[in-house]
Design a protein around this motif. Structure first.
Motif, PDB file in Angstrom:
ATOM      1  N   GLU A 370       0.824  -1.195   0.000  1.00 35.03           N
ATOM      2  CA  GLU A 370       0.000   0.000   0.000  1.00 35.03           C
ATOM      3  C   GLU A 370       0.866   1.255   0.000  1.00 35.03           C
ATOM      4  N   TYR A 371       0.257   2.376  -0.356  1.00 37.24           N
ATOM      5  CA  TYR A 371       0.921   3.665  -0.174  1.00 37.24           C
ATOM      6  C   TYR A 371       1.091   3.934   1.319  1.00 37.24           C
ATOM      7  N   GLU A 376      -2.931   8.920   0.250  1.00 38.15           N
ATOM      8  CA  GLU A 376      -2.804   8.086  -0.947  1.00 38.15           C
ATOM      9  C   GLU A 376      -3.213   6.647  -0.687  1.00 38.15           C
ATOM     10  N   GLY A 377      -2.961   6.168   0.528  1.00 37.79           N
ATOM     11  CA  GLY A 377      -3.047   4.741   0.791  1.00 37.79           C
ATOM     12  C   GLY A 377      -4.273   4.253   1.505  1.00 37.79           C
ATOM     13  N   TYR A 387      -3.651  -0.233  -3.211  1.00 37.65           N
ATOM     14  CA  TYR A 387      -2.411  -0.783  -3.760  1.00 37.65           C
ATOM     15  C   TYR A 387      -1.523   0.331  -4.317  1.00 37.65           C
ATOM     16  N   ASN A 388      -0.249   0.261  -3.997  1.00 38.30           N
ATOM     17  CA  ASN A 388       0.739   1.175  -4.571  1.00 38.30           C
ATOM     18  C   ASN A 388       1.196   0.593  -5.902  1.00 38.30           C
ATOM     19  N   ARG A 391       4.704   0.918  -7.553  1.00 45.03           N
ATOM     20  CA  ARG A 391       5.838   0.087  -7.133  1.00 45.03           C
ATOM     21  C   ARG A 391       5.896  -1.120  -8.057  1.00 45.03           C
ATOM     22  N   ASN A 444      -4.325   9.633 -11.273  1.00 43.85           N
ATOM     23  CA  ASN A 444      -3.398   8.676 -10.669  1.00 43.85           C
ATOM     24  C   ASN A 444      -2.601   8.027 -11.797  1.00 43.85           C
ATOM     25  N   GLU A 446       0.103   6.301 -11.894  1.00 42.97           N
ATOM     26  CA  GLU A 446       0.571   4.932 -11.698  1.00 42.97           C
ATOM     27  C   GLU A 446      -0.533   3.925 -12.006  1.00 42.97           C
TER      28      GLU A 446
END
Length: 736
Positions: A370-371, A376-377, A387-388, A391, A444, A446
């Motif tokens: 997670e962030y 963010e998280g 979910y980050n 990454r 977002n 990502e």
């Protein structure tokens, strides 16, 4: 011996340094392979094993012959022995409760290949379900289980389970730098064994963690992962897979029956046990064939701790829920659907995960999946972690999960949940509660990159499979190819159409003239994306009432309204999705704890509604005009879109070849006699469906099966039909 003299043991001379021994005892040694197992020295090999609570240990050769007694040391459970030469050996361990013979886990070398670690770190390992987690395999001729887990910030990771008394000192793992992956091979461990990971974080021992790449789990409320053998199902669905791309194309009929496995039916009826996958196949497949749906869509069946989340808070992205049986059972279910000509779509959740201590949350003591920042998280609406996906390891983990269901279980599509929440950093957040992207915007980046990558990878790795977006905003190009700047989904749920038309249908018919545009507005953007028209589970819960109960009027009018609405939906451009129970008029809101009210099919109006859905599906599949041009403007033409005074709509559906279909809808309870509508061709027009037919429990107002067109132009067409429009009814006609 003096009381002040420490007791010595024969094995003490072969122990490593004090710091190493102390770290091993405390469960803090980062490299147990540096101490345990065989280590060559000038005189042969020193073997060390750490087995707390063991009474004695013998070294045997691989044939079972005794080599030597292992010597105890000053550390209880730490045994040592020197062998004259390096050679394979077995451990015969004597416990208080019995004897165990096994190979030494610390006698095996590195397990994962460098390419596996490289691809994982890069975010491009497409086969994590066959590499990470617990894999049953043979190492150096020895059967056992290889464990691998990503935890780069842990100080120590151990595999624990009943096989070692849940003791984290027994099976600490090897860390593979720099990927941050821990590995261990445990000989002679068998499929079905429960296990978890014990992690030592920077600030102490963490709660025991389930395996992020577990292939099987215990049934809730238990939370351990289970060792699973490789899937052994003998697939018989080659014919389906060869035809799948054509069956699921934009020009094919797609009528999806959405259901929750645990509440469609129960064993023995209301209050009974959950059906397993094989029981479900026996009952569901004939029903889907009978009602004419082309596909089923299952609310998430990935293992999830809380049943009340309906699966939308999963913690095992590679494991079918143990509630409904084994992995093999699920594979058999999908195979049986395919052999019956039914596609299987799964809801899949890459947007967020629950905060349960045994799950992904702060997996190695840090925000790993997670962030880190709550802006963010943390998803405030659902109290879940996000979910980050920026990454690389997390990005690759979720791509591998998607491919796992599509390839391992031959699933035909994934409906990606909560895409809107993934696209925007300020989704459901107030000002000052979100962190802008690197350009200062709200997108977002990502997650956008992840979704595009997902859709490109699926098209390459699982040809013919669908990826469908549940996306409720005006984000452009959701179903546009990635190469053209889109997100690359195959279809998008048309949430706007759903909300508008349900709002219209909820109005008393006398007021519908004031809301006429709600039924026509969707056609302004109907071809901007490839759409699915959804009447999903979200519309029949949380006080929104069931579909039949949303309809105004008395009982007869409610059924007539719903029959007309479903007929309207099935003849509009776009693929179709209907949640279970809607096809026969379930009165109660859906509850995941109760099966549907199947007894309602003892009543004529419920039977009539179900018959209508069967016939709508039959027509939708049989008539090219209703599906071939679902996603292009040439497939639709308004004839009457502005008669708000009478709440009447009429339109044509066209196929590239062959005849058109005309649809006329009257959304008032008033019979419209002699209603004139222009049509493109003369002669006889057959009434192929009338939602008010007596067969559907209607009032049987209609046109005696057909009408002959007049040579009189109207509505821009060269001919005219003069029709009797049934009350709260829809007619479908085609030229003879």
């Amino acid at each position: 011996m003096s009381a002040s003299m420490p007791q010595t043991y024969p094995g003490d001379a072969l122990l490593p340094g004090e710091d190493d021994v102390d770290a091993l005892i405390r469960g803090e040694h980062a490299d147990p392979f540096a101490i345990l197992g065989p280590h060559a020295d000038g005189e042969g090999a020193i073997v060390r094993v750490y087995l707390p609570h063991a009474v004695a240990v013998d070294l045997l050769d691989r044939a079972g012959g005794k080599l030597a007694d292992m010597e105890p040391s000053r550390v209880p459970g730490l045994f040592v022995q020197r062998l004259e030469r390096q050679q394979p050996y077995l451990l015969r361990i004597r416990w208080a409760e019995g004897e165990q013979v096994t190979e030494d886990p610390y006698s095996f070398g590195q397990l994962l290949g460098e390419m596996d670690l490289y691809l994982f770190a890069e975010g491009n390992h497409r086969n994590l379900g066959q590499v990470f987690g617990a894999q049953c395999l043979t190492m150096e001729g020895v059967a056992g289980v290889r464990f691998a887990v990503w935890a780069p910030n842990a100080r120590r990771v151990s595999v624990v389970g009943p096989f070692n008394g849940w003791d984290g000192r027994r099976h600490p793992m090897r860390l593979r730098h720099p990927a941050g992956v821990w590995e261990l091979f445990i000989p002679r461990l068998a499929p079905g064994e429960p296990y978890k990971y014990e992690l030592l974080g920077q600030h102490g021992i963490l709660p025991l963690k389930a395996d992020p790449v577990a292939l099987a789990t215990e049934a809730p409320p238990n939370t351990a992962s289970r060792v699973a053998s490789p899937l052994a199902h003998d697939w018989q669905d080659d014919t389906w897979l060869q035809q799948r791309a054509a069956r699921q194309g934009a020009d094919a009929p797609l009528a999806i029956y959405e259901l929750h496995v645990g509440s469609w039916r129960r064993e023995g009826g209301e209050g009974g046990a959950l059906l397993n996958w094989r029981q479900l196949a026996e009952r569901l497949i004939p029903y889907v064939i009978e009602t004419g749906f082309t596909h089923i869509e299952l609310l998430p069946i990935m293992e999830h701790p809380f049943g009340g989340s309906w699966g939308y808070q999963p913690l095992s992205q590679f494991a079918p829920s143990a509630r409904y049986g084994s992995r093999e059972d699920f594979a058999a279910f999908v195979d049986a659907c395919h052999q019956a000509g039914i596609g299987v779509i799964l809801d899949w959740v890459p947007a967020h995960f629950p905060t349960d201590a045994h799950g992904l949350a702060r997996f190695d003591g840090t925000a790993l999946y997670e962030y880190a920042h709550p802006f963010e998280g943390l998803h405030q609406d659902w109290d879940t972690f996000i979910y980050n996906l920026g990454r690389t390891e997390v990005h690759g983990f979720m791509i591998a999960s998607a491919l796992h269901w599509l390839r391992e279980f031959h699933v035909d599509g994934l409906r990606v949940d909560a895409v809107a929440s993934m696209l925007y950093r300020d989704y459901s957040r107030n000002a000052g509660e979100w962190i802008p992207n690197r350009h200062g915007g709200r997108e977002n980046l990502e997650s956008i990159e992840f979704l595009r990558h997902l859709n490109d990878v699926v098209k390459t790795e699982a040809p013919g499979a669908l990826v469908i977006a549940e996306e409720s905003t005006a984000w452009p190009g959701v179903s546009k190819p990635v190469a053209e700047g889109g997100l690359g989904f195959d279809y998008k749920w048309n949430m706007g159409w759903m909300h508008d038309t349900l709002k219209y249908m909820g109005q008393d018919p006398i007021h519908r003239r004031h809301h006429h545009d709600l039924m026509t507005f969707g056609l302004i953007y109907a071809f901007s994306e490839r759409f699915i028209l959804p009447l999903s589970h979200d519309e029949v819960v949380h006080g929104k009432r069931s579909l039949i109960d949303k309809m105004p009027g008395d009982r007869w009018q409610k059924f007539a309204n719903l029959r007309a609405y479903l007929s309207f939906m099935w003849t509009m451009p776009g693929k179709k999705l209907l949640f279970m129970g809607g096809e026969f008029g379930q009165w109660r809101e859906w509850s995941h704890d109760h099966e549907l009210d199947w007894y309602l099919l003892n009543y004529g109006d419920h039977q009539g509604l179900q018959r209508l859905v069967k016939d709508l599906n039959r027509l939708y599949r049989q008539e090219p005009a209703l599906h071939v041009q679902d996603c292009v403007p040439a497939g639709f033409q308004w004839l009457v879109g502005d008669d708000r005074h009478n709440s009447v709509f009429a339109w044509l559906r066209w196929s590239p070849t062959g005849y058109p279909l005309m649809v006329v809808a009257n959304f008032t309870p008033v019979v419209r006699h002699g209603y004139r509508i222009g049509v493109p061709s003369g002669g006889q027009w057959l009434e192929v469906l009338n939602s008010d037919a007596e067969f559907y429990a209607g009032s049987n107002v209609g046109n005696a099966g057909g009408v002959i067109a007049d040579d009189l132009s109207s509505h821009g067409q060269p001919h005219t039909l003069t029709l009797n429009l049934p009350p709260l009814g829809v007619l479908i006609l085609r030229p003879e």
